[in-house]
Design an enzyme around this catalytic site. Structure first.
Site, short mmCIF file in Angstrom:
data_model
loop_
_atom_site.label_atom_id
_atom_site.label_comp_id
_atom_site.label_asym_id
_atom_site.label_seq_id
_atom_site.Cartn_x
_atom_site.Cartn_y
_atom_site.Cartn_z
N LEU A 145 63.74 -30.22 22.53
CA LEU A 145 63.13 -29.17 21.80
C LEU A 145 63.39 -29.41 20.18
O LEU A 145 64.16 -28.79 19.71
CB LEU A 145 63.15 -27.80 22.06
N ALA A 146 62.97 -30.60 19.62
CA ALA A 146 63.37 -30.84 18.28
C ALA A 146 62.32 -31.62 17.53
O ALA A 146 62.16 -33.07 18.30
CB ALA A 146 64.51 -31.64 18.29
N GLU A 147 61.35 -31.19 16.78
CA GLU A 147 60.21 -31.95 16.36
C GLU A 147 60.50 -33.25 15.57
O GLU A 147 59.88 -34.08 15.43
CB GLU A 147 59.37 -30.74 15.68
N GLN B 247 54.09 -29.73 19.97
CA GLN B 247 53.43 -28.79 21.03
C GLN B 247 52.49 -27.52 20.17
O GLN B 247 51.36 -27.53 20.97
CB GLN B 247 54.53 -27.95 21.58
N ILE C 256 55.29 -27.68 13.55
CA ILE C 256 55.33 -29.16 13.05
C ILE C 256 56.45 -29.38 11.92
O ILE C 256 56.80 -30.30 11.52
CB ILE C 256 54.17 -29.57 12.58
N PRO D 200 59.77 -28.65 10.99
CA PRO D 200 60.79 -29.40 11.17
C PRO D 200 60.62 -31.10 11.07
O PRO D 200 61.37 -31.79 10.84
CB PRO D 200 61.53 -29.14 12.52
N HIS E 143 50.78 -19.06 16.55
CA HIS E 143 50.11 -20.07 17.48
C HIS E 143 48.73 -20.20 17.12
O HIS E 143 47.82 -20.75 17.85
CB HIS E 143 50.21 -19.54 18.94
#
Length: 753
Positions: free
Chosen positions: A481-483, A505, A510, A512, A553
């Site tokens: 879990l690390a863009e 996702q 986006i 990071p 979102h």
């Protein structure tokens, strides 16, 4: 065990022979501190070669400082004090065989690998013949395809993730060697990105990446360690610790002041903490690290304690923040002076022999500087070269194809955008073994046993469902879990010739990864003057109209990415375009940000039959979604169906004929289509979902006003969201985002003007 070629002058053989036996031992999960008594001594000739390379590096630094004072170069940063550690690393590895992802302090490393003094000085003057960047980057920003030195930037820690991707790519090719071959027919007009990437790999290659101790505070550093550890990758992380990040001392950046203590519990690692001013300790640490990596045991971490003999760069003055006593103590540990004294003390070289060696190097560096200063600078006409691929033009009309015709008796079902994106990914993965799909939750299930009873996930929107089941976990897998991890590794994959098709996702998360996208991915080709390229595809669900999507979102923000040269930005509005544009993006030789509006994934609007495995849509070619003569609407994404609703109502109730242009791609965009329509209607609306101020449509509106003013009969109008965040409550969301009624009202205002 790594074998060593001790090189003389600047001639690089690319081979490796003769290595001193290391006495260092260490566990895969514990810090090894090398002490002088543990080391098998280097031979006299090896120590002389260490000194030759270290002295040459220092003299290139000094020559650059002189040229900077003469205003013949424009920036200088040195390796002074780091030379012993860097030369040791270079001699323990194999240029042109192993891979190197250095940072800007690594002059002595690159000199050891085979970059010449003249090439370094050509960088300093910004010459056209600078092989690292053609005058585009500062000096000490290394790049050499022949030596496997991946182009580096000024950013700190970003390169650590590239090294992880480079290592993963090597392992992938070792497992699937046929993927490295260029497919038959790639020399023809049907060529894709693979035609322009020559792949080389070795089954036991090792990747070295270097970083300063200050940069270990960056998240990308830790993300790289996580992935390297989990996957037991053959990556050596070298921390060159001189105690200062410009003026910030190590205890401010690193809790406890020692990075080795913080990383010591990562599994699968070989660890060594050494005196980085000691050639023997440094060499043996790297030799053991290389042995660990080549054996497939996992990554390695070499922490070298160096000194910074000069200030951070010529632009810095460490007298402003360091005590005299501290600077004097570091000068006493200068590795060049220490080795010089040892050579004399042990009778390895006489004073006259040492002077002769130094004079030879001094003359060589001075002559290289004369040639570099006289070298021509780049032509102004070269500025735009290599922003995008010169080999593959994704805008060319020849890419346009017709959907396959439905034969009698074949299913004629209308597919959603989600369906046709999934089918495109399947088609392309069957066609091209270099494609890898990964991101958060994109796999069916990471634990294969789960699929015995579970359906599988395939992304939060289900667009990658079934891909892992068909293509396996090596080609379709979940990321941490690390863009930044997703995109940074993709850069490493892509420079090795693979095609990562990664997923962020939600567009809302986006950010990071923007550092990697803006400073690394989009710049790789231009900053290396075409020597490296990174044609990654980043798929991103975007936008609102979700009824409850709320702040995190529902975001838009495409204008931020269209502002990045070197990055293609695509934004389809319907299923057929999504399929054809994604196929073009995958075959393209440029990085592509592929924006997919979440509301359109399964909308009734825009469904289409499956168009076949070769259907493509060129970039930069708008579609006329509706013809008209009275008003033009320029739009894209989820505003296309809303503009069509407004246009239909304007005609039905008011007799206004509205033309709707669906841009389909935002960078490049189809200016010619806009011009033709505006000259026909003389009235134009630019509609977009993002906030009105500073949004993508503002640039289109400004250009129309600038270049088509004489063709206009009314002001250019924009319809967009409020300058606000998107609220959770549906009635507020409707008020914030542009609706068909807003577009209709603007159509009628323009028609009446």
């Amino acid at each position: 065990m790594a074998r060593v070629a001790l090189r003389t002058g600047e001639v690089v053989s690319g081979k490796a022979s003769g290595s001193p036996k290391t006495a260092i031992s260490g566990s895969a999960n514990g810090t090894t501190t090398a002490s002088e008594g543990d080391l098998a001594p280097l031979t006299a000739s090896q120590l002389v070669e260490f000194y030759r390379l270290m002295y040459a590096s220092r003299r290139i630094d000094d020559r650059e400082i002189m040229l900077k004072r003469q205003q013949k170069i424009f920036f200088q940063i040195s390796a002074a004090g780091h030379e012993a550690l860097q030369v040791a690393a270079g001699l323990a590895l194999r240029p042109g065989y192993d891979w190197f992802v250095p940072y800007y302090r690594d002059r002595a490393l690159c000199l050891t690998l085979g970059v010449t003094a003249e090439e370094m000085l050509l960088q300093a003057v910004g010459a056209a013949d600078d092989p690292a960047s053609g005058g585009r980057q500062m000096p000490a920003h290394w790049s050499s395809p022949a030596l496997h030195i991946v182009s580096t930037s000024s950013s700190t820690a970003t390169q650590a993730l590239h090294a992880v991707g480079v290592a993963e790519a090597g392992l992938y090719y070792s497992r699937f060697p046929d993927a490295a071959a260029k497919p038959a027919g790639q020399e023809t007009g049907g060529a894709d990105y693979r035609a322009f990437h020559d792949v080389r790999f070795e089954s036991d290659e090792v990747v070295l990446t270097c970083i300063g101790e200050g940069a270990t505070s960056q998240g990308e550093f830790w993300e790289a360690l996580n992935t390297a550890s989990n996957q037991k990758l053959p990556v050596i992380f070298c921390v060159e610790d001189n105690g200062y990040a410009i003026s910030v001392p190590v205890e401010v950046n690193t809790p406890g002041g020692n990075i080795s203590k913080l990383v010591a519990n990562f599994p699968n690692f070989y660890f060594a903490e050494v005196d980085g001013t000691d050639p023997e300790a440094s060499y043996h640490a790297f030799a053991a690290a290389v042995e660990h990596c080549r054996a497939g045991k996992g990554p390695a971490f070499v922490h070298g304690h160096c000194v910074r003999v000069y200030s951070h760069s010529f632009s810095d003055d460490d007298k402003k923040y360091r005590l005299h006593e501290e600077r004097a103590a570091d000068a006493m540990r200068d590795p060049l002076h220490k080795l010089q004294m040892r050579l004399l003390r042990e009778g390895i070289l006489s004073t006259s022999e040492l002077n002769a060696l130094e004079q030879q190097i001094d003359e060589h560096v001075a002559a290289a500087a004369v040639r570099a200063v006289a070298a021509p600078i780049p032509e102004i006409s070269s500025i735009r070269r290599h922003i995008y691929s010169e080999d593959f033009d994704p805008t060319r009309s020849e890419l346009a194809t017709e959907p396959k015709k439905i034969k009698a008796g074949e299913p004629d079902s209308e597919r959603t955008m989600a369906d046709l994106i999934n089918l495109c990914l399947r088609d392309e993965m069957r066609r091209d073994p270099r494609i890898l799909v990964y991101g958060e939750d994109v796999a069916d299930a990471t634990r294969a046993d789960a699929l015995k009873e579970a359906k599988g996930k395939g992304g939060v929107f289900g667009l990658t469902a079934g891909l892992q089941t068909e293509f396996g976990s090596t080609r379709v897998f979940n990321s941490p879990l690390a863009e930044a991890n997703i995109v940074g590794r993709a850069v490493g994959y892509a420079v090795r010739g693979l095609k990562p098709v990664v997923e962020i996702q939600f567009f809302d998360y986006i950010w990071p990864a923007v550092h990697q996208i803006r400073n690394e991915l989009a710049l790789m080709r231009w900053r290396s003057n075409g020597a490296f390229r990174a044609p990654v595809v980043i798929r991103v669900p975007i936008g609102g109209y979700l009824t409850g999507g709320s702040i995190y979102h529902s975001q838009s923000g495409e204008s931020i990415f269209t502002h990045i040269p070197g990055l293609r930005v695509v934004f389809p509005s319907n299923a057929l375009d999504a399929n054809g544009l994604l196929r073009t993006a995958i075959r393209c030789d440029d990085p592509v940000l592929f924006l997919e509006h979440k509301r359109l994934y399964r909308e009734p609007y825009g469904r289409a039959p499956y168009p076949g495995p070769e259907y493509m849509v060129p970039f930069g070619k708008a579609a006329i979604a509706r013809s008209g003569t009275d008003v033009t609407i320029v739009t894209y994404g989820a505003l296309v169906p809303r503009a069509l609703q407004a246009a239909q109502k304007a005609e039905r109730e008011h007799g206004v004929q509205t033309e709707v242009i669906d841009l389909r791609t935002l960078s490049p965009y189809d200016w010619e289509a806009i011009v033709a329509s505006v000259r026909k209607t003389s009235r134009v609306i630019v509609a977009y979902e993002d906030m009105k101020s500073w949004g993508y449509g503002a640039e289109i509106a400004a250009r129309i006003a600038d270049e088509l003013f004489e063709d206009l009969d009314a002001p250019v109008k924009r319809v967009a969201a409020m300058d606000s965040f998107v609220a959770y409550q549906p009635e507020l969301e409707d008020a914030i985002l542009p609706q068909p009624e807003d577009i209709l009202r603007t159509i009628l205002e323009l028609r009446a003007f």
